[in-house]
Design a protein around this motif. Structure first.
Motif, PDB file in Angstrom:
ATOM      1  N   ARG A 432      -0.310  -6.262  -8.520  1.00 33.95           N
ATOM      2  CA  ARG A 432       0.964  -6.640  -9.135  1.00 33.95           C
ATOM      3  C   ARG A 432       1.002  -6.311 -10.627  1.00 33.95           C
ATOM      4  O   ARG A 432       1.990  -5.779 -11.140  1.00 33.95           O
ATOM      5  N   LEU A 436       0.899  -1.533  -9.843  1.00 32.63           N
ATOM      6  CA  LEU A 436       2.264  -1.011  -9.744  1.00 32.63           C
ATOM      7  C   LEU A 436       2.608  -0.034 -10.877  1.00 32.63           C
ATOM      8  O   LEU A 436       3.278   0.976 -10.633  1.00 32.63           O
ATOM      9  N   ASP A 440       3.942   3.738 -10.392  1.00 29.75           N
ATOM     10  CA  ASP A 440       5.083   4.348 -11.074  1.00 29.75           C
ATOM     11  C   ASP A 440       4.712   5.718 -11.619  1.00 29.75           C
ATOM     12  O   ASP A 440       5.481   6.679 -11.524  1.00 29.75           O
ATOM     13  N   ARG A 463       7.579   1.216  -3.242  1.00 25.89           N
ATOM     14  CA  ARG A 463       7.555   0.689  -4.618  1.00 25.89           C
ATOM     15  C   ARG A 463       8.725  -0.255  -4.860  1.00 25.89           C
ATOM     16  O   ARG A 463       8.554  -1.329  -5.465  1.00 25.89           O
ATOM     17  N   LYS A 464       9.900   0.097  -4.381  1.00 26.27           N
ATOM     18  CA  LYS A 464      11.068  -0.776  -4.553  1.00 26.27           C
ATOM     19  C   LYS A 464      10.863  -2.100  -3.817  1.00 26.27           C
ATOM     20  O   LYS A 464      11.172  -3.173  -4.341  1.00 26.27           O
ATOM     21  N   ASP A 467       8.582  -4.961  -5.451  1.00 28.37           N
ATOM     22  CA  ASP A 467       9.100  -5.825  -6.512  1.00 28.37           C
ATOM     23  C   ASP A 467       9.564  -7.172  -5.983  1.00 28.37           C
ATOM     24  O   ASP A 467       9.405  -8.199  -6.651  1.00 28.37           O
ATOM     25  N   THR A 468      10.142  -7.181  -4.791  1.00 31.40           N
ATOM     26  CA  THR A 468      10.694  -8.418  -4.246  1.00 31.40           C
ATOM     27  C   THR A 468       9.795  -9.061  -3.182  1.00 31.40           C
ATOM     28  O   THR A 468      10.081 -10.172  -2.735  1.00 31.40           O
TER      29      THR A 468
END
Length: 490
Positions: A432, A436, A440, A463-464, A467-468
């Motif tokens: 995290r 990440l 990127d 990757r998107k 995030d959640t």
């Protein structure tokens, strides 16, 4: 456990001599790892045939690498332990070899990878084999041999090792706990230490706990314990178990908070882009701190609890079915095609458990780099054979291991903890916080994407979602470690 460069032309006239820690002949040389527990033996009584062996000192059943040279040929062979596998590559009539893959960096090409090994790595379907990630670079597996001639490099696997196929019944009056105690203490007492200053990895679990009890019985002059502490409530329980073992055994303890050294953290080997094996362990950064601490305390040997799960497992060696791998959504077309070959070119059944040997390849070079020799007594061949014969009731849930801890006088919370330690929180923090951003960067430029091993669009979607997500998919660690490791060698 050795590094070398051999030229066939030098073997025509063997004039080996010591020079700065190496044995040198022309432009050829052989050098043991810089570890005090290793000895190099030279036998040139049958010149032009010369035999060089690097082995553990003070042990009759020592781990070793042997090199036999004569005009036009060199043969390299390994023992059963596989403590530090040797990597080999032949280029331009020269044989280069080392226990440290990064030492072969001039001969490694990130654009010349072995697709099925990449597929194994990205899907966590690791296999024990002479193949490595890199074309033309080979691992000398246990009991295997390699022959170097003008025709190039040839490798030969051994016959499968013999094992006990089914448990046996105990004879009346036999105490298996006493037998295990004698075996384990004997194996540890035979460790190749000169000064008697040793270390032990102490997690607080049943495996390392049984090792430390035997170390206490072996009565070394000086023992240091080291442990990676996990965080949270689990970490508090782990800390108490470790404290119980340390106080019982009287060791000098050095705890290392693993949460301060998660994967990809600043200052670690991956963040610094130091050349390293892309197949290194997830928690290399944290274990590097443990290794540095062991070296700082002048430990010659560090004992580990590796292999406890394997020797306590109940399985049939004639009917083994591997679990289905977890789906990996970002595999590229080259990896997908290579998945059909993940079980090709495997080494035969070894003496030690296969997962243990693969773990040695990931962890142990780091110990040698730090100048410390790792010993994993739970998978010594004598103990492996004893555990294979043991009725399964003694192995289920590590029953015999836990009873040995109880009989030593330690509480039930130590012998059979309700919540064993794990490193999932450490992995999550590493991914995290530090992983990440690496991902990127990878989405902008990537070795694995460019070569077709990873699907860039699918990776972008992952990757998107990360995030959640409550937790970052841990399979991303395999991907990022491979990418960063390849870049470090370019």
């Amino acid at each position: 456990m050795l590094s070398m460069r051999l030229r066939l032309c030098d073997l025509q006239k063997p004039e080996w001599r010591p020079q700065g820690g190496r044995w040198v002949n022309g432009k050829s040389w052989i050098e043991p790892a810089n570890v005090p527990t290793l000895a190099m033996e030279i036998n040139d009584d049958q010149a032009p045939r010369v035999r060089v062996r690097v082995r553990e000192c003070k042990r009759d059943d020592a781990d070793f690498i042997t090199v036999v040279m004569e005009p036009g040929e060199a043969r390299v062979s390994a023992g059963v332990f596989g403590t530090a596998p040797l990597f080999l590559v032949e280029k331009g009539g020269e044989l280069h070899a080392s226990w440290d893959l990064a030492a072969l960096q001039p001969h490694l090409r990130a654009d010349r990878l072995v697709p099925r090994v990449v597929a194994r790595t990205l899907t966590r379907q690791h296999r024990y084999t002479s193949e490595t990630l890199f074309e033309g670079v080979y691992r000398l597996t246990e009991r295997a041999s390699a022959t170097f001639t003008a025709s190039g490099l040839g490798l030969r696997y051994p016959e499968p090792a013999e094992h006990v196929l089914e448990p046996r019944s105990l004879r009346p009056g036999v105490d298996p706990l006493a037998a295990l105690d004698d075996l384990l203490t004997g194996v540890i007492r035979d460790a190749p230490t000169v000064t008697g200053c040793v270390g032990v990895e102490l997690s607080g679990g049943a495996d390392s706990g049984n090792v430390v009890l035997a170390i206490k019985a072996a009565r070394f002059p000086q023992v240091h314990s080291f442990g990676l502490l996990v965080g949270g409530n689990t970490g508090m329980q782990q800390r108490e178990r470790r404290r119980a073992f340390v106080e019982h055994c009287g060791f000098r303890d050095t705890p290392v908070p693993a949460m301060q050294h998660p994967p990809f953290c600043p200052g670690g080997v991956r963040a610094l882009r130091k050349p390293h094996d892309p197949a290194g362990a997830f928690y290399q950064e944290a274990f590097d701190v443990v290794r540095e601490q062991a070296f700082a305390r002048r430990c010659e040997v560090i004992f580990t609890g590796s292999g406890g799960d394997e020797i306590n497992a109940h399985h049939s060696r004639t009917d083994v079915e591997l679990p289905a791998p977890e789906p990996v959504p970002w595999l590229g077309p080259k990896t997908v095609r290579a998945l059909a070959e993940v079980n090709d070119h495997l080494a035969p059944i070894p003496v030690l458990p296969v997962p243990t040997l693969m773990a040695f390849g990931m962890h142990n070079p780091g110990f040698l780099r730090a100048g410390v020799w790792p010993v994993s007594p739970l998978v010594h061949p004598r103990i492996v054979r004893f555990m294979e014969q043991l009725p399964h009731d003694y192995k289920r849930g590590k029953a015999l291991f836990r009873e040995r801890i109880r009989r030593a006088g330690l509480p039930e919370s130590v012998a059979a903890p309700a919540e064993p330690e794990n490193f999932l929180a450490v992995l999550e923090k590493g991914l995290r916080t530090y992983g990440l951003p690496v991902l990127d960067d990878m989405l902008k430029e990537s070795v694995l994407v460019d070569l077709g091993y990873v699907d860039g669009k699918a990776l972008g979607q992952a990757r998107k979602e990360a995030d959640t997500a409550l937790t970052v998919p841990d399979l991303l660690c395999d991907l990022l470690a491979l990418e960063v490791g390849l870049r470090s060698l370019m």
